[in-house]
Design a protein around this motif. Structure first.
Motif, PDB file in Angstrom:
ATOM      1  N   TYR A  72       0.833  -1.208   0.000  1.00  0.00           N
ATOM      2  CA  TYR A  72       0.000   0.000   0.000  1.00  0.00           C
ATOM      3  C   TYR A  72       0.862   1.251   0.000  1.00  0.00           C
ATOM      4  O   TYR A  72       0.586   2.211  -0.724  1.00  0.00           O
ATOM      5  N   ARG A  73       1.912   1.246   0.799  1.00  0.00           N
ATOM      6  CA  ARG A  73       2.802   2.404   0.858  1.00  0.00           C
ATOM      7  C   ARG A  73       3.427   2.709  -0.497  1.00  0.00           C
ATOM      8  O   ARG A  73       3.635   3.880  -0.849  1.00  0.00           O
ATOM      9  N   SER A 139      -4.991   3.644   5.242  1.00  0.00           N
ATOM     10  CA  SER A 139      -3.684   3.143   5.691  1.00  0.00           C
ATOM     11  C   SER A 139      -3.781   2.585   7.102  1.00  0.00           C
ATOM     12  O   SER A 139      -3.091   1.616   7.449  1.00  0.00           O
ATOM     13  N   PHE A 140      -4.643   3.161   7.942  1.00  0.00           N
ATOM     14  CA  PHE A 140      -4.815   2.639   9.296  1.00  0.00           C
ATOM     15  C   PHE A 140      -5.525   1.283   9.279  1.00  0.00           C
ATOM     16  O   PHE A 140      -5.192   0.396  10.068  1.00  0.00           O
ATOM     17  N   THR A 141      -6.487   1.111   8.386  1.00  0.00           N
ATOM     18  CA  THR A 141      -7.155  -0.186   8.290  1.00  0.00           C
ATOM     19  C   THR A 141      -6.193  -1.250   7.781  1.00  0.00           C
ATOM     20  O   THR A 141      -6.121  -2.359   8.335  1.00  0.00           O
ATOM     21  N   VAL A 142      -5.440  -0.929   6.745  1.00  0.00           N
ATOM     22  CA  VAL A 142      -4.471  -1.894   6.206  1.00  0.00           C
ATOM     23  C   VAL A 142      -3.419  -2.229   7.253  1.00  0.00           C
ATOM     24  O   VAL A 142      -3.053  -3.396   7.446  1.00  0.00           O
ATOM     25  N   ALA A 143      -2.922  -1.207   7.961  1.00  0.00           N
ATOM     26  CA  ALA A 143      -1.907  -1.434   8.991  1.00  0.00           C
ATOM     27  C   ALA A 143      -2.470  -2.235  10.156  1.00  0.00           C
ATOM     28  O   ALA A 143      -1.797  -3.126  10.700  1.00  0.00           O
ATOM     29  N   ALA A 144      -3.715  -1.949  10.563  1.00  0.00           N
ATOM     30  CA  ALA A 144      -4.325  -2.683  11.676  1.00  0.00           C
ATOM     31  C   ALA A 144      -4.467  -4.156  11.338  1.00  0.00           C
ATOM     32  O   ALA A 144      -4.224  -5.032  12.189  1.00  0.00           O
ATOM     33  N   ARG A 145      -4.830  -4.452  10.111  1.00  0.00           N
ATOM     34  CA  ARG A 145      -4.912  -5.857   9.696  1.00  0.00           C
ATOM     35  C   ARG A 145      -3.525  -6.495   9.703  1.00  0.00           C
ATOM     36  O   ARG A 145      -3.369  -7.640  10.133  1.00  0.00           O
ATOM     37  N   HIS A 146      -2.546  -5.751   9.233  1.00  0.00           N
ATOM     38  CA  HIS A 146      -1.167  -6.251   9.218  1.00  0.00           C
ATOM     39  C   HIS A 146      -0.693  -6.571  10.640  1.00  0.00           C
ATOM     40  O   HIS A 146       0.026  -7.555  10.862  1.00  0.00           O
ATOM     41  N   LEU A 147      -1.103  -5.760  11.593  1.00  0.00           N
ATOM     42  CA  LEU A 147      -0.715  -5.959  12.988  1.00  0.00           C
ATOM     43  C   LEU A 147      -1.657  -6.911  13.719  1.00  0.00           C
ATOM     44  O   LEU A 147      -1.530  -7.098  14.931  1.00  0.00           O
ATOM     45  N   ARG A 148      -2.607  -7.488  12.979  1.00  0.00           N
ATOM     46  CA  ARG A 148      -3.537  -8.506  13.494  1.00  0.00           C
ATOM     47  C   ARG A 148      -4.481  -7.969  14.571  1.00  0.00           C
ATOM     48  O   ARG A 148      -4.824  -8.677  15.523  1.00  0.00           O
TER      49      ARG A 148
END
Length: 475
Positions: A72-73, A139-148
């Motif tokens: 995404y980045r 980006s917060f949703t994608v990152a939150a999923r990445h961080l489980r």
């Protein structure tokens, strides 16, 4: 010169009402749409990679393949394409263009205060203000999923981004434009306002780390003294001399065949100096260029031409400048705006408009063969967020901070806080729409990431990690 009449209370009310009226044409719920996603994301990435240093493009993909979040980045072009297919509020302003959560951070003001602000403007352009808000929120949703984190956590993060943006935009709509321009979000201000001891402790620790991130501290890490001259050390693939033994430039590249290299550098540096205020030119006159090398940075910028310039003053103190190539903004590719004569100047002027304070050495020039560049200090108390070390509570605080910073940047750059605030209103309508958008778009990012990984595995794209490429240079 004719004076502009002061705005009356009726004028202010009219401007706010104009933003509110726009909802009739583009209701806030319309922002849940994710746009035109009937496209090949890999093709868009290939378009975006055109003209980059050929042997570095696999490194770009190698950094992007780490996770959907790194993908995404590095794929701002994909989201810009998609957003062009969504309704917009018809209030174009100067936007960042790539306002994801990792493009916020700390850096020193000219007065040596540590600020927290947007810090990447490669894609800045005129565009719909909500494009920045959507890129940040998703980006917060994608990152939150990445961080489980669970979906409830991700939704709360987006809600806090949007509500913070909305509430602070309402505050800026009540402020004079000069007060908005003077407003700066310093670490001291954040510490004073921090409710949580955990947040306060992290901010204080960040200030300590930032204080050591200077050119002087960087000098022994990046370079060595040979006789009376300092030379940048090669550390491929991240740092190398363009014509050195470790170069990643192909022999056919026009930079490899460039004649009179020192004269070309002198000419380009003189052109850069002409974009600075006289006092900054005077300051730089005390430094002598020692060495120039190529330095790979970031995720999305990998493969663009980026140089570091080591300079030393009469007391042996260093200054590292970064000269970074500027290409057409992905926003300008998909949102019609006035043509840009110089892409480096676009970056510089957009940054100066949006940041509370910008690097004293920020300027632009032309490089050889018609490429455009902008220059700034390589590292001046720069501090990046470490989201991997944040729990849900800290991420929530960070989300609210990013929403505040984006509102300040938009209000300062546009002078349109009244219209934007009028459109947003005071209800949860926009927040609910952006939460829905972020969830749907995060789903799309994961699909695009899978297509990207498949392209790398099939051989359509080549992806190599930093470690893979570094191994090529080991004896």
């Amino acid at each position: 010169m004719e004076k502009t009449p002061a705005e009356t209370p009726e004028d202010i009310l009219s401007r706010r009402e104009a933003g509110k009226v726009t909802r009739k044409h583009v209701p806030r719920r319309a922002h849940a749409a994710i746009g035109n996603v009937d496209r090949d994301p890999v093709e868009l990435l290939e378009i975006n990679s055109a003209g980059r240093v050929e042997r570095l493009v696999p490194l770009r993909y190698g950094r992007m393949i780490e996770s959907p979040f790194t993908f995404y980045r590095g794929s701002a072009i994909v989201q810009a394409h998609d957003l062009a297919g969504t309704p917009n509020s018809d209030l174009p302003i100067q936007i960042c263009g790539d306002a994801h959560l990792a493009n916020f951070g700390g850096f020193a003001s000219p007065e040596r205060s540590l600020l927290f602000d947007l810090n990447d403007f490669d894609e800045t352009s005129v565009g719909p203000w909500e494009w920045d808000l959507k890129r940040l929120a998703a980006s917060f949703t994608v990152a939150a999923r990445h961080l489980r984190h669970k979906r409830g956590v991700a939704d709360d993060l987006v809600y806090r981004v949007v509500r913070s943006y909305q509430e602070h935009m309402a505050e800026y709509s009540q402020m004079g434009i000069l007060d908005t321009w003077y407003d700066a979000i310093t670490f001291e201000r954040l510490i004073a306002n921090a409710v949580s001891p955990q947040v306060r402790k992290r901010l204080e620790r960040g200030m300590e780390r930032a204080a050591s991130r200077t050119s002087e501290a960087l000098l022994p890490k990046l370079s060595e003294q040979v006789g009376e001259r300092w030379t940048i050390r090669d550390a491929p693939p991240a740092v190398f001399h363009i014509r050195g033994a470790n170069t990643l430039f192909s022999p056919e590249d026009n930079w490899m065949t460039l004649e009179n290299r020192e004269q070309v550098l002198d000419k380009a540096f003189k052109a850069y100096l002409n974009t600075l205020a006289p006092d900054r030119r005077q300051l730089l006159s005390h430094f002598t260029r020692q060495d120039v090398a190529f330095k790979v940075v970031g995720v999305g910028s990998v493969g663009t031409r980026c140089l570091i310039i080591l300079m030393i003053d009469n007391h042996g103190k260093p200054l590292f400048l970064q000269s970074k190539q500027a290409n057409q903004s992905v926003i300008a590719r998909y949102f019609k705006s006035a043509p840009v004569a110089h892409e480096g100047r676009r970056v510089v002027e957009g940054q100066r408009l949006m940041q509370a304070a910008s690097d004293v050495f920020l300027g632009w020039n032309d490089g050889p063969f018609g490429r455009h560049f902008y220059l700034r200090q390589l590292r001046d108390m720069k501090l990046s967020p470490e989201i991997e070390l944040m729990d849900a509570e800290l991420l929530g605080e960070y989300a609210a901070l990013c929403g505040w910073i984006l509102a300040r940047a938009h209000a300062k750059a546009s002078g349109s806080a009244l219209e934007i605030s009028g459109y947003l209103g005071s209800s949860d309508a926009m927040a609910e729409a952006i939460v829905a958008y972020s969830n749907s778009y995060a789903d799309q990012v994961e699909q695009d990431y899978d297509a990207f990984v498949a392209a790398c595995r099939s051989g359509r794209l080549e992806a190599r990690t930093d470690a893979d490429m570094a191994a090529d240079f080991r004896v």
